[in-house]
Design an enzyme around this catalytic site. Structure first.
Site, PDB file in Angstrom:
ATOM      1  N   ASP A   8     -10.680   0.197   3.304  1.00  0.00           N
ATOM      2  CA  ASP A   8      -9.779  -0.205   4.378  1.00  0.00           C
ATOM      3  C   ASP A   8     -10.567  -0.311   5.678  1.00  0.00           C
ATOM      4  O   ASP A   8     -11.198   0.666   6.112  1.00  0.00           O
ATOM      5  CB  ASP A   8      -8.650   0.814   4.541  1.00  0.00           C
ATOM      6  CG  ASP A   8      -7.725   0.857   3.327  1.00  0.00           C
ATOM      7  OD1 ASP A   8      -7.861  -0.016   2.443  1.00  0.00           O
ATOM      8  OD2 ASP A   8      -6.883   1.764   3.254  1.00  0.00           O
ATOM      9  N   ASP A 128       5.488  -3.900  -1.429  1.00  0.00           N
ATOM     10  CA  ASP A 128       5.419  -2.524  -0.941  1.00  0.00           C
ATOM     11  C   ASP A 128       6.817  -1.921  -0.972  1.00  0.00           C
ATOM     12  O   ASP A 128       7.745  -2.470  -0.373  1.00  0.00           O
ATOM     13  CB  ASP A 128       4.858  -2.502   0.477  1.00  0.00           C
ATOM     14  CG  ASP A 128       3.469  -3.131   0.548  1.00  0.00           C
ATOM     15  OD1 ASP A 128       2.713  -2.976  -0.427  1.00  0.00           O
ATOM     16  OD2 ASP A 128       3.147  -3.768   1.562  1.00  0.00           O
TER      17      ASP A 128
END
Length: 237
Positions: A8, A128
């Protein structure tokens, strides 16, 4: 099943956030390319790269993504802030093998359909989930649609897969909700990748048995709660 470490990116660093919240940055490493190479050399053949700055509309790390892709022969899947065809094609040109699209893919099905037809087998859709509902806008807004409805809608499209993140468990190392995940895997017409809360090798094996195509690993391998070398030996292909 493939296990892929998350890389990330935030302001040029490799980070891990708790629950996706920028104010709760638990891991911060200065050399994302070195970290990516370390995962590759450990035996992970796929890396899951997320541009957090792009996702939050705070700039992007596209040049860094290009350098990362050039530095390692790993398969690279990239997400974060992909809201246009131009960004998708920039990421593919930068070396991404698969590109993950979230909010706009959920909000604009016709746009996604046209893009998937133009780039078959390349796009993954991020679904998500919190309490069974799909979220958008960096997990800040409910789409109003249950995950089953979204999976059914995606069925006819030539996608590379679907990434399902359990938002409530992301970065918390609380384990996965296996009953829920099994239902989602069974319902998905596309290869289903799982993310959020994975903490043990047995959980990974359970996901493998359930038919998951892949699992994204973050906090657990960055903090040593889950031994990455053991995972790479068994599921790093």
């Amino acid at each position: 099943m493939i296990a892929a470490p998350a890389v990330d990116l935030r302001q040029g660093r490799c980070v891990q956030l708790v629950g996706g919240r920028p104010e709760d940055e638990r891991v911060s490493l200065p050399d994302p390319i070195g970290q990516a190479l370390s995962w590759w050399e450990m035996g992970f053949g796929t890396l899951h790269v997320v541009d957090l700055d792009a996702a939050l509309s705070l700039g992007n790390n596209r040049l860094l993504i290009r350098k990362l892709a050039e530095a390692t022969p790993a398969t690279i899947q990239v997400g974060g802030g992909v809201r246009s065809q131009a960004v998708l094609e920039d990421l593919l040109a930068a070396g991404a093998d698969r590109v993950i699209i979230g909010t706009r893919a959920i909000d604009e099905p016709a746009w996604l359909e046209a893009l998937a037809e133009k780039h078959p087998g390349t796009i993954m859709v991020a679904a998500d989930v919190r309490d069974g509902m799909v979220l958008t806008k960096g997990w800040t807004r409910s789409s109003g649609a249950p995950v089953e409805e979204i999976l059914d809608r995606l069925g006819p499209l030539p996608l590379a897969g679907v990434l399902c993140t359990d938002v409530a468990r992301e970065g918390r190392m609380q384990g996965v909700d296996l009953p829920q995940v099994r239902e989602i895997i069974a319902r998905s017409p596309h290869p289903l990748w799982v993310s959020g809360g994975i903490t043990t090798l047995e959980e990974l094996r359970a996901l493998d048995r359930a038919g998951a195509a892949g699992a994204v690993l973050g906090m657990a391998i960055y903090t040593g709660v889950l031994d990455p070398r053991t995972v790479a030996e068994e599921l790093g292909a």
